[in-house]
Motif scaffolding. Structure first.
Motif, PDB file in Angstrom:
ATOM      1  N   ALA A  74       0.825  -1.207   0.000  1.00 22.26           N
ATOM      2  CA  ALA A  74       0.000   0.000   0.000  1.00 22.26           C
ATOM      3  C   ALA A  74       0.865   1.265   0.000  1.00 22.26           C
TER       4      ALA A  74
ATOM      5  N   ALA B  53     -11.134  -2.581   4.867  1.00 25.39           N
ATOM      6  CA  ALA B  53     -10.952  -2.308   3.440  1.00 25.39           C
ATOM      7  C   ALA B  53     -11.933  -3.084   2.576  1.00 25.39           C
ATOM      8  N   LEU B  54     -13.209  -2.936   2.894  1.00 27.33           N
ATOM      9  CA  LEU B  54     -14.245  -3.566   2.076  1.00 27.33           C
ATOM     10  C   LEU B  54     -14.960  -2.495   1.267  1.00 27.33           C
TER      11      LEU B  54
ATOM     12  N   LYS C 294       0.418  -9.558  -3.244  1.00 23.18           N
ATOM     13  CA  LYS C 294      -0.424 -10.752  -3.344  1.00 23.18           C
ATOM     14  C   LYS C 294       0.266 -11.842  -4.149  1.00 23.18           C
TER      15      LYS C 294
ATOM     16  N   THR D  71      -9.181  -1.214   8.963  1.00 18.60           N
ATOM     17  CA  THR D  71     -10.435  -0.653   8.456  1.00 18.60           C
ATOM     18  C   THR D  71     -11.226  -1.693   7.675  1.00 18.60           C
TER      19      THR D  71
ATOM     20  N   TYR E  85      -6.928  -5.525   6.948  1.00 21.65           N
ATOM     21  CA  TYR E  85      -6.682  -4.180   7.431  1.00 21.65           C
ATOM     22  C   TYR E  85      -7.577  -3.852   8.600  1.00 21.65           C
TER      23      TYR E  85
ATOM     24  N   PRO F  74      -0.211  -3.381  -4.140  1.00 22.14           N
ATOM     25  CA  PRO F  74      -0.862  -4.534  -3.495  1.00 22.14           C
ATOM     26  C   PRO F  74      -0.850  -5.791  -4.378  1.00 22.14           C
ATOM     27  N   ARG F  75      -0.911  -5.607  -5.692  1.00 23.58           N
ATOM     28  CA  ARG F  75      -0.901  -6.778  -6.575  1.00 23.58           C
ATOM     29  C   ARG F  75       0.411  -7.549  -6.434  1.00 23.58           C
TER      30      ARG F  75
ATOM     31  N   LEU G 230     -12.468  -9.415  -4.987  1.00 21.02           N
ATOM     32  CA  LEU G 230     -12.121  -8.118  -5.578  1.00 21.02           C
ATOM     33  C   LEU G 230     -10.660  -8.118  -6.043  1.00 21.02           C
ATOM     34  N   GLY G 231     -10.481  -7.805  -7.305  1.00 20.81           N
ATOM     35  CA  GLY G 231      -9.143  -7.809  -7.890  1.00 20.81           C
ATOM     36  C   GLY G 231      -8.719  -9.163  -8.434  1.00 20.81           C
TER      37      GLY G 231
END
Lengths: 435, 275
Positions: free
Chosen positions: B68, B104-105, B92, B102, B100, B88-89, B117-118
């Motif tokens: 990030a 992160a949704l 992964k 938060t 996270y 981030p890719r 997602l992604g």
């Protein structure tokens, strides 16, 4: 992590047996239902107040043609607003791409390929779409990579592209030369006639049926809860009914006798006793708009691109952390918007059979209003293509209705403005209740 | 060269190449050194608790690992190989998954869409295979949270615990080798916290390395094999949880005082001050 195989996916997917409300069982979007209801109320209301002039095949046909241009652009505006952006430049982009298409056609294509050459219209359209794409991509690039807010970039664009439209032809009005291209705008020749309209309607009904069966089979494959059969039948029935009704309306609008006689003479059709009834059928721009709507809905719902657009709107940071290239998606969304503005430009230019310098003025506001009335949230993350197109129909219905009622144009603006604010207010209430 | 540094006395019992080694990581924002020459490592099947006050730089440090943030200086090694993590890719791709703080949704789409997602599943036509994604989501969610039923609702409509399950599901579904949990139990009740603890143990048994980040020592101490404590962007020190007491770790967090059982880092209070 290895997946434990002792639990089958089906185990968590018992079909729900609790009683559900009719709306829930039908899986109908209540917001959409409300919009359709509002549109019908507007139509019936105007029909009463205009002394039966509104709900005529002729007026509804014209309404459909007049809605097409804004409807096309509103589908792109949904994605723009969903990603928490705005595009104020679409009216000017429509203006400049329309002008470029007209000049390109009149000064180059027709001269090199010949009058009404079948390649002219497609080359004109593709050139326009390409220019629109470039303009949109440029604006998107500035928003995404240079960090200038979309409001400012496209506010600048509103001025820049309007000025550019003037530069293309020094403010002159450029008439279109290609008759095939003019069909995109509708008019007496720009409709597909009765037979083709029914054929299209039959195909559309078949597709609805096929999609429903396919969706059901897919869900069965994974043993997911299914919609009750009666709900499937009602949904398909309503959709098919709407398609048939619309087809009946556009076919009920026939050519005026004088035009019909000329048409019969050109085509060598014998005029039967009791006069000739030649139906308009669906207008080409309406079919273009519907086609754009279908493609855009497909993009939004069935592709990665669409998924990312909505994820960015819901939570840009989360989308980025999940590995979505948010800046690239932003450029794509703006580029798509530019291309749609060019398609809208083709429709409105063809309808006027010429490109004028003022073309598309204020269209950005109608487009944004259509998207917002159609349930697109300016906070981002929520909106549907179909809703925006319905929103465009609502806007156009209001204007047409007020013209039929003989309202002064300043008063028309006042009403449209109030309706916009009111619609968003109602939507806000709905969202609060629905959570 | 990793041997020469030898900055990790506690790691002697876990042998072999570290799964992750972050060396001399630094990042600053507008002149403030959020992370200042921090080195930490993580071995397979190990839980490392990353502790420190709010603002100590824990989250920033792991956000460098998860792609990030881009580091200003320092190097990351995965399995002893230098790793290029720019987004981030990339992370992964190295099997690094992050939960996270938060969560992160994307609130406006459903659990399956967030889970994938992604990395969406697609049909032969290249379109989204929503049915297959929902099926996979149902399976993984059933293991994490058997009562979870809201597969059609946007995650906005879910409770804190349910949202947490979605975030965890996303981290474990894709065969992660390294999982970063940033305050994973912050939004959870006691029962759900217990579930996360059990899950952590299970993942650890499978040989996954876990960074557990918290400002609360009680969340971490019993689960972690080692703790690394940060203060003001610097590493106070690292210690095996068997070699130190909770009070000593608290001293590290609050005062930056490194106890005997710990290996001091650049952020440790000088010993004469501590005395």
């Amino acid at each position: 992590m290895s997946t434990s195989s002792d639990i089958k996916p089906a185990a968590s997917a018992q079909p729900s047996t609790q009683p559900r409300s009719i709306i829930q069982a039908l899986e109908i979007d209540t917001r959409m239902l409300g919009m359709i209801a509002a549109l019908l109320v507007i139509w019936v209301g105007f029909d009463i107040f205009s002394g039966g002039n509104f709900l005529t095949p002729r007026n509804l046909w014209n309404l459909s043609v007049q809605t097409a241009s804004i409807a096309v652009m509103s589908t792109g505006m949904v994605l723009i607003i969903v990603t928490r952006n705005i595009d104020l430049s679409v009216g000017s982009v429509l203006g400049v791409t329309g002008m470029i298409m007209a000049v390109f056609q009149a000064s180059y294509l027709t001269q090199t390929l010949g009058f009404n050459h079948p390649l002219v219209w497609i080359a004109t359209l593709l050139a326009g779409m390409f220019i629109g794409l470039l303009i949109g991509a440029l604006q998107g690039f500035i928003v995404a990579f240079m960090g200038v807010p979309a409001f400012i970039v496209t506010l600048g664009g509103l001025l820049v592209w309007r000025g550019a439209a003037w530069w293309v032809a020094q403010g002159k009005t450029i008439p279109l030369t290609d008759d095939n291209f003019k069909l995109i705008g509708g008019g007496a020749n720009g409709a597909i006639g009765e037979t083709w309209s029914w054929i299209l309607a039959a195909i559309a009904v078949a597709l609805v049926l096929l999609a429903t069966v396919n969706a059901r089979r897919q869900r069965k494959r994974f043993q997911f809860p299914l919609k009750p059969m009666w709900a499937e039948i009602v949904t398909v029935g309503l959709a098919s009914g709407a398609i048939i009704a619309a087809t009946w309306v556009v076919n009920a609008y026939t050519l005026p006798p004088a035009l019909a006689r000329r048409f019969a003479k050109e085509q060598g059709i014998a005029i039967p006793e009791g006069g000739l009834e030649i139906s308009f059928g669906y207008a080409v721009p309406v079919l273009v708009a519907v086609g754009v709507g279908i493609v855009m809905t497909f993009l939004a719902k069935r592709t990665r691109f669409g998924r990312y657009v909505f994820a960015i709107g819901g939570n840009p940071e989360a989308a980025a952390l999940a590995g979505v290239d948010t800046r690239k998606i932003t450029v794509y969304v703006f580029a798509l918007m530019g291309m749609l503005a060019a398609i809208a430009a083709a429709i409105s230019t063809a309808r006027l059979t010429s490109a004028t310098n003022a073309q598309g003025t204020l269209d950005e506001l109608y487009t944004i209003a259509a998207a917002v009335i159609g349930g697109t949230s300016l906070a981002g993350g929520a909106g549907t293509i179909a809703g925006a197109m319905l929103g465009a129909a609502v806007m156009q219905s209001l204007q047409t209705g007020m013209v039929l009622m003989g309202l002064d144009s300043p008063l028309q603006n006042i009403v449209v403005g109030i309706v916009l604010v009111l619609a968003v207010f109602i939507d806000t209430l709905y969202r609060k209740r629905a959570g | 060269m990793a041997e020469n540094l030898g900055h990790e006395p506690g790691s002697s019992t876990i042998s072999g190449t570290p799964l992750v080694e972050m060396r001399d990581m630094s990042i600053s924002f507008g002149g403030i050194k959020a992370v200042d020459h921090v080195s930490v490592d993580l071995y397979p099947g190990e839980v490392v608790g990353l502790l420190g006050h709010n603002g100590a730089g824990k989250s920033t440090l792991i956000k460098i690992l998860s792609g990030a943030y881009r580091r200003d200086a320092g190097e990351i090694f995965i399995d002893g190989q230098k790793a290029d993590i720019h987004n981030p890719r990339d992370a992964k791709r190295y099997g690094i998954e992050t939960i996270y703080q938060t969560l992160a949704l994307a609130d406006n789409v459903d659990a399956a869409a967030n889970l994938f997602l992604g990395r969406e599943l697609r049909t032969a036509w290249g379109t989204l295979d929503d049915v297959a994604m929902e099926a996979a989501a149902r399976e993984v969610m059933h293991r994490l949270n058997p009562n979870f039923k809201k597969f059609k609702d946007p995650v906005r409509a879910l409770s804190g615990g349910q949202r947490q399950s979605v975030a965890i599901a996303r981290a474990i579904y894709f065969n992660a080798r390294i999982i970063i949990m940033d305050e994973p139990t912050a939004a959870l009740g006691p029962q759900e916290t217990q579930q996360v603890a059990e899950l952590t143990k299970k993942l650890k048994d499978e040989g996954i390395g876990i960074f557990l980040i918290s400002h609360d020592i009680h969340d971490v101490f019993d689960l972690a094999d080692r703790v690394a404590v940060m203060k003001n962007g610097q590493l106070v020190g690292t210690a095996r949880t068997s070699d130190v007491t909770k009070d000593e770790v608290l001293g590290m967090i609050i005062l930056g005082k490194c106890p005997k059982g710990a290996k001091p880092g650049p952020g440790a209070m000088a010993s004469e001050e501590a005395a």
